[in-house]
Design a protein around this motif. Structure first.
Motif, PDB file in Angstrom:
ATOM      1  N   PRO A 116       0.824  -1.209   0.000  1.00 37.60           N
ATOM      2  CA  PRO A 116       0.000   0.000   0.000  1.00 37.60           C
ATOM      3  C   PRO A 116       0.857   1.258   0.000  1.00 37.60           C
ATOM      4  O   PRO A 116       2.024   1.229   0.371  1.00 37.60           O
ATOM      5  N   GLY A 117       0.258   2.370  -0.406  1.00 37.46           N
ATOM      6  CA  GLY A 117       0.957   3.644  -0.444  1.00 37.46           C
ATOM      7  C   GLY A 117       1.043   4.289   0.919  1.00 37.46           C
ATOM      8  O   GLY A 117       0.641   3.724   1.932  1.00 37.46           O
ATOM      9  N   GLY A 118       1.551   5.512   0.945  1.00 37.09           N
ATOM     10  CA  GLY A 118       1.748   6.222   2.198  1.00 37.09           C
ATOM     11  C   GLY A 118       0.541   7.055   2.593  1.00 37.09           C
ATOM     12  O   GLY A 118      -0.520   6.956   1.991  1.00 37.09           O
ATOM     13  N   PRO A 119       0.703   7.877   3.599  1.00 36.22           N
ATOM     14  CA  PRO A 119      -0.397   8.702   4.073  1.00 36.22           C
ATOM     15  C   PRO A 119      -0.741   9.805   3.067  1.00 36.22           C
ATOM     16  O   PRO A 119       0.071  10.179   2.231  1.00 36.22           O
ATOM     17  N   SER A 120      -1.939  10.329   3.188  1.00 36.07           N
ATOM     18  CA  SER A 120      -2.408  11.375   2.287  1.00 36.07           C
ATOM     19  C   SER A 120      -1.626  12.667   2.517  1.00 36.07           C
ATOM     20  O   SER A 120      -1.410  13.063   3.659  1.00 36.07           O
ATOM     21  N   PRO A 121      -1.193  13.339   1.445  1.00 35.40           N
ATOM     22  CA  PRO A 121      -0.489  14.611   1.626  1.00 35.40           C
ATOM     23  C   PRO A 121      -1.448  15.774   1.856  1.00 35.40           C
ATOM     24  O   PRO A 121      -1.033  16.870   2.162  1.00 35.40           O
ATOM     25  N   THR A 122      -2.755  15.558   1.717  1.00 33.96           N
ATOM     26  CA  THR A 122      -3.715  16.648   1.855  1.00 33.96           C
ATOM     27  C   THR A 122      -4.853  16.249   2.784  1.00 33.96           C
ATOM     28  O   THR A 122      -5.101  15.077   3.009  1.00 33.96           O
ATOM     29  N   THR A 123      -5.558  17.250   3.305  1.00 34.26           N
ATOM     30  CA  THR A 123      -6.715  16.980   4.149  1.00 34.26           C
ATOM     31  C   THR A 123      -8.017  17.214   3.404  1.00 34.26           C
ATOM     32  O   THR A 123      -9.072  16.833   3.870  1.00 34.26           O
ATOM     33  N   ARG A 124      -7.956  17.889   2.243  1.00 36.33           N
ATOM     34  CA  ARG A 124      -9.145  18.144   1.423  1.00 36.33           C
ATOM     35  C   ARG A 124      -9.061  17.315   0.151  1.00 36.33           C
ATOM     36  O   ARG A 124      -7.977  16.941  -0.284  1.00 36.33           O
ATOM     37  N   PRO A 125     -10.203  17.055  -0.509  1.00 33.89           N
ATOM     38  CA  PRO A 125     -10.144  16.389  -1.814  1.00 33.89           C
ATOM     39  C   PRO A 125      -9.282  17.201  -2.784  1.00 33.89           C
ATOM     40  O   PRO A 125      -9.281  18.436  -2.765  1.00 33.89           O
ATOM     41  N   PHE A 126      -8.540  16.489  -3.620  1.00 30.56           N
ATOM     42  CA  PHE A 126      -7.537  17.116  -4.485  1.00 30.56           C
ATOM     43  C   PHE A 126      -8.118  18.199  -5.399  1.00 30.56           C
ATOM     44  O   PHE A 126      -7.616  19.312  -5.456  1.00 30.56           O
ATOM     45  N   ARG A 127      -9.203  17.875  -6.112  1.00 26.91           N
ATOM     46  CA  ARG A 127      -9.766  18.868  -7.032  1.00 26.91           C
ATOM     47  C   ARG A 127     -10.296  20.085  -6.296  1.00 26.91           C
ATOM     48  O   ARG A 127     -10.172  21.209  -6.754  1.00 26.91           O
ATOM     49  N   GLN A 128     -10.905  19.857  -5.135  1.00 24.20           N
ATOM     50  CA  GLN A 128     -11.415  20.969  -4.336  1.00 24.20           C
ATOM     51  C   GLN A 128     -10.262  21.864  -3.893  1.00 24.20           C
ATOM     52  O   GLN A 128     -10.372  23.089  -3.914  1.00 24.20           O
ATOM     53  N   MET A 129      -9.154  21.248  -3.508  1.00 27.40           N
ATOM     54  CA  MET A 129      -7.995  22.013  -3.076  1.00 27.40           C
ATOM     55  C   MET A 129      -7.446  22.865  -4.229  1.00 27.40           C
ATOM     56  O   MET A 129      -7.172  24.050  -4.059  1.00 27.40           O
ATOM     57  N   LEU A 130      -7.302  22.258  -5.416  1.00 27.13           N
ATOM     58  CA  LEU A 130      -6.787  23.015  -6.557  1.00 27.13           C
ATOM     59  C   LEU A 130      -7.749  24.116  -6.978  1.00 27.13           C
ATOM     60  O   LEU A 130      -7.339  25.239  -7.263  1.00 27.13           O
ATOM     61  N   ALA A 131      -9.048  23.812  -7.012  1.00 27.77           N
ATOM     62  CA  ALA A 131     -10.039  24.818  -7.394  1.00 27.77           C
ATOM     63  C   ALA A 131     -10.027  25.983  -6.413  1.00 27.77           C
ATOM     64  O   ALA A 131     -10.205  27.142  -6.811  1.00 27.77           O
ATOM     65  N   GLY A 132      -9.804  25.696  -5.139  1.00 29.28           N
ATOM     66  CA  GLY A 132      -9.754  26.758  -4.138  1.00 29.28           C
ATOM     67  C   GLY A 132      -8.542  27.650  -4.293  1.00 29.28           C
ATOM     68  O   GLY A 132      -8.523  28.778  -3.775  1.00 29.28           O
ATOM     69  N   GLY A 133      -7.522  27.181  -4.994  1.00 27.50           N
ATOM     70  CA  GLY A 133      -6.321  27.976  -5.192  1.00 27.50           C
ATOM     71  C   GLY A 133      -6.333  28.836  -6.452  1.00 27.50           C
ATOM     72  O   GLY A 133      -5.440  29.650  -6.655  1.00 27.50           O
ATOM     73  N   VAL A 134      -7.345  28.669  -7.312  1.00 26.22           N
ATOM     74  CA  VAL A 134      -7.407  29.450  -8.554  1.00 26.22           C
ATOM     75  C   VAL A 134      -7.828  30.877  -8.224  1.00 26.22           C
ATOM     76  O   VAL A 134      -8.801  31.103  -7.506  1.00 26.22           O
ATOM     77  N   ARG A 135      -7.087  31.833  -8.728  1.00 25.30           N
ATOM     78  CA  ARG A 135      -7.369  33.249  -8.496  1.00 25.30           C
ATOM     79  C   ARG A 135      -7.471  33.983  -9.828  1.00 25.30           C
ATOM     80  O   ARG A 135      -6.815  33.616 -10.801  1.00 25.30           O
TER      81      ARG A 135
END
Length: 116
Positions: A12-31
């Motif tokens: 199995p892989g390692g722990p998650s690098p984020t606490t939010r869903p990936f697309r939501q995190m990226l969308a929240g960063g668009v300015r």
């Protein structure tokens, strides 16, 4: 973006690098920034300070290496790698720049007409 899965691994892989869903995190960063001064224009960018620290380099990683590592349906114990053509994002932005510029000029022209 066309992504294809890499062959499965047995561990199995390692722990998650984020606490939010990936697309939501990226969308929240668009300015978006709009200038209405004598030199009007618009700019769209991803504000890396709004992306979680462990995921800030993901956009460069996908574009430069063509590799995206992510959870399987949010399962933090199951990770997979997917591949995309390198420089996919850069090529798309470059190809779409004339259309984006024309749309921005059209919208700014509409606003200019409304203000007159």
């Amino acid at each position: 973006m066309p992504l294809r899965a890499e062959p499965r691994r047995t561990r199995p892989g390692g722990p998650s690098p984020t606490t939010r869903p990936f697309r939501q995190m990226l969308a929240g960063g668009v300015r978006i920034s709009v200038r209405t001064t004598s030199n009007p224009g618009a700019r769209v960018w991803v504000d890396r300070s709004l992306i979680e620290p462990k995921a800030r380099n993901v956009l460069n990683q996908i574009d430069n290496t063509g590799r995206l590592r992510h959870q399987v349906f949010g399962n933090r114990r199951r990770w997979v790698n997917q591949r995309a053509p390198a420089n996919w994002w850069s090529r798309r932005v470059q190809a779409g720049t004339p259309r984006m510029r024309a749309e921005i000029e059209r919208v700014l022209g509409d606003v200019r007409r409304d203000l007159q």
